[in-house]
Enzyme design. Structure first.
Site, short mmCIF file in Angstrom:
data_model
loop_
_atom_site.label_atom_id
_atom_site.label_comp_id
_atom_site.label_asym_id
_atom_site.label_seq_id
_atom_site.Cartn_x
_atom_site.Cartn_y
_atom_site.Cartn_z
N ARG A 105 0.86 -1.14 0.09
CA ARG A 105 0.15 -0.03 -0.08
C ARG A 105 0.95 1.31 0.20
O ARG A 105 1.65 1.13 0.90
CB ARG A 105 -0.90 -0.10 1.07
CG ARG A 105 -1.61 1.25 1.39
CD ARG A 105 -2.87 1.29 2.34
NE ARG A 105 -4.03 0.66 1.85
CZ ARG A 105 -5.23 0.89 2.34
NH1 ARG A 105 -5.25 1.73 3.37
NH2 ARG A 105 -5.97 0.03 1.63
N HIS A 132 -7.26 0.91 -6.57
CA HIS A 132 -7.41 0.24 -5.25
C HIS A 132 -8.40 -1.20 -5.76
O HIS A 132 -9.36 -1.43 -5.52
CB HIS A 132 -8.33 0.88 -4.21
CG HIS A 132 -8.34 0.11 -3.11
ND1 HIS A 132 -7.68 -1.06 -2.78
CD2 HIS A 132 -8.84 0.63 -2.10
CE1 HIS A 132 -7.86 -1.26 -1.32
NE2 HIS A 132 -8.64 -0.39 -0.89
N GLN A 135 -10.07 -3.58 -3.58
CA GLN A 135 -11.41 -3.28 -2.88
C GLN A 135 -12.48 -3.80 -4.18
O GLN A 135 -13.68 -4.19 -3.92
CB GLN A 135 -11.47 -1.98 -3.02
CG GLN A 135 -12.72 -1.45 -2.40
CD GLN A 135 -13.24 -1.97 -0.75
OE1 GLN A 135 -12.34 -1.90 -0.05
NE2 GLN A 135 -14.43 -2.60 -0.50
N ASP A 220 -17.08 7.32 -2.06
CA ASP A 220 -15.71 7.09 -1.15
C ASP A 220 -15.58 8.62 -0.56
O ASP A 220 -16.24 9.48 -0.89
CB ASP A 220 -14.54 6.65 -2.18
CG ASP A 220 -13.31 6.41 -1.42
OD1 ASP A 220 -13.39 6.48 -0.09
OD2 ASP A 220 -12.29 6.25 -2.00
N CYS A 260 -16.38 1.75 0.13
CA CYS A 260 -15.28 0.90 0.67
C CYS A 260 -14.71 0.99 2.05
O CYS A 260 -14.15 0.32 2.56
CB CYS A 260 -14.02 1.20 -0.47
SG CYS A 260 -13.39 2.81 -0.15
N ARG A 288 -13.66 -8.52 1.53
CA ARG A 288 -12.45 -8.14 1.54
C ARG A 288 -11.46 -9.58 1.81
O ARG A 288 -10.68 -9.83 1.05
CB ARG A 288 -11.92 -6.97 2.26
CG ARG A 288 -12.19 -5.53 1.81
CD ARG A 288 -11.94 -5.45 0.56
NE ARG A 288 -10.45 -5.35 0.49
CZ ARG A 288 -9.45 -4.23 0.74
NH1 ARG A 288 -10.11 -3.11 1.34
NH2 ARG A 288 -8.25 -4.15 0.76
N1 NVA Z 1 -9.43 6.81 -1.60
C1 NVA Z 1 -9.43 6.59 -0.18
C2 NVA Z 1 -9.77 4.99 -0.05
C3 NVA Z 1 -9.10 4.33 1.47
C4 NVA Z 1 -9.69 2.84 1.36
C5 NVA Z 1 -7.99 6.69 0.15
O1 NVA Z 1 -7.27 6.50 -0.86
O2 NVA Z 1 -7.77 7.27 1.18
N1 CP Z 2 -11.27 -0.04 2.25
C1 CP Z 2 -10.27 -0.02 2.62
O1 CP Z 2 -9.17 -0.41 1.79
O2 CP Z 2 -9.68 0.10 4.11
P1 CP Z 2 -8.71 0.21 4.86
O3 CP Z 2 -7.94 1.60 4.43
O4 CP Z 2 -9.01 0.08 6.34
O5 CP Z 2 -7.75 -0.96 4.54
#
Ligand code: NVA
Ligand code: CP
Length: 307
Positions: A105, A132, A135, A220, A260, A288
């Protein structure tokens, strides 16, 4: 040696592979519900590099590996040499000699491509600034479980044209549905993905126009990780894009709502939206685990032979 199969984007799989992974996710969920022990990844180890926070992604990969008989190791840049400037390619060479798969990540998507180019084991995108894909496996599995195939259906994405939105565009291509994105000017998804999707994707300004007749509505957060300094501006700009019950009333009668998570009630969704019977956000979060177990089973080589 660089022949490992990676999952950096939904485009790394064929549509058939994606459908079989999400179907398998439902099977693995059923096995677990019935208490059946299934450990094809015994002795396999997944390394997980988190440069951003996570609850669901970390838990689902870690629990998933344990349930499949393997282990997962959490790595933070704060206490590895990655955070002190060791080149990403060097890290990839070394880590992939010890591990059986790596989940990352990160911020820039190029970190993932560079790691993958130097890795002899599968690399999985656990979220980048661009995409992502994990997801979307969970989202597609959830739709399939509640409504059957998403092929030919209409999906509305409301809010920021962010990493999740980009992955919805790739899903529209791979799972063959129509996607309507409603976003403010200047917050459109990546134009390269939009161009690739051709007439499968339309961008509009009015969220009502996007949701009319939609079978799935998804949104989101307005401020993604790494954009925190833009929060005040975004709160103001995105205010007309809140998803509430009245907006869902314009969609198809059997519409599903997905998020998500984490959610900011009172911002991108109304205070009560996750309690609405049309919301499947909790099933989506649980999936997930199951979808990624199916992905791990697909990507990681099975258990060692006895000596
Ligand atoms: N768009 C959000 C998704 C979090 C799971 C982010 O990148 O923070
Ligand atoms: N939806 C998602 O990826 O959640 P987290 O940021 O908690 O991993």
């Amino acid at each position: 040696m660089m022949s490992a199969r990676h999952f950096l984007s939904l485009m790394d799989c064929t549509p058939e592979e994606l459908v079989s992974v999400i179907r398998r996710g439902t099977e693995l969920k059923d096995l677990r519900d019935r208490g059946v022990l299934f450990e094809p990844l015994k002795n396999r180890v997944l390394g997980m590099i988190f440069e951003k926070s996570s609850t669901r992604t970390r838990l689902s990969f870690e629990a998933g590996m344990i349930q499949l008989g393997g282990q997962a190791i959490f790595l933070s840049p704060r206490d590895t040499q990655l955070g002190r400037g060791e080149p990403i390619g060097d890290c990839a060479i070394v880590m992939s000699r010890m591990l059986d798969a790596v989940m990352i990540r990160t911020f820039g998507h190029n970190t993932l491509t560079e790691f993958a180019a130097n890795s002899r084991v599968p690399v999985i995108n656990g979220l980048s600034d661009d995409l992502h894909p994990c997801q979307l496996l969970a989202d597609m599995q959830t739709f399939l479980e509640h409504r059957g195939s998403i092929k030919g259906k209409t999906v509305a994405w409301i809010g920021d044209g962010n990493n999740m939105c980009n992955s919805y565009i790739e899903a529209a291509i791979q799972f063959d549905f129509q996607l309507r994105v409603a976003c403010p000017e200047g917050y459109e998804p990546n134009p390269e993905f939009v161009a690739l999707a051709g007439d499968r994707v339309t961008i509009v300004r009015d969220p009502r126009e996007a949701v009319i007749g939609a079978h799935l509505v998804s949104t989101d957060v307005w401020t993604s990780m790494g954009q925190e300094e833009e929060t005040a501006k975004r709160l103001e700009l995105f205010a007309p894009y809140q998803v509430d019950r009245a907006l869902l009333d314009l969609a198809a009668e059997d519409v599903l709502f997905m998020h998500c998570l984490p959610a900011h009630r009172g911002e991108e969704i109304s205070l009560d939206l996750l309690d609405d019977p049309r919301s499947v956000a909790w099933d989506q979060a649980e999936n997930r685990l199951h979808a990624q177990k199916a992905l791990l089973e697909f990507l990681v080589k099975p258990a060692y032979q006895p000596a």
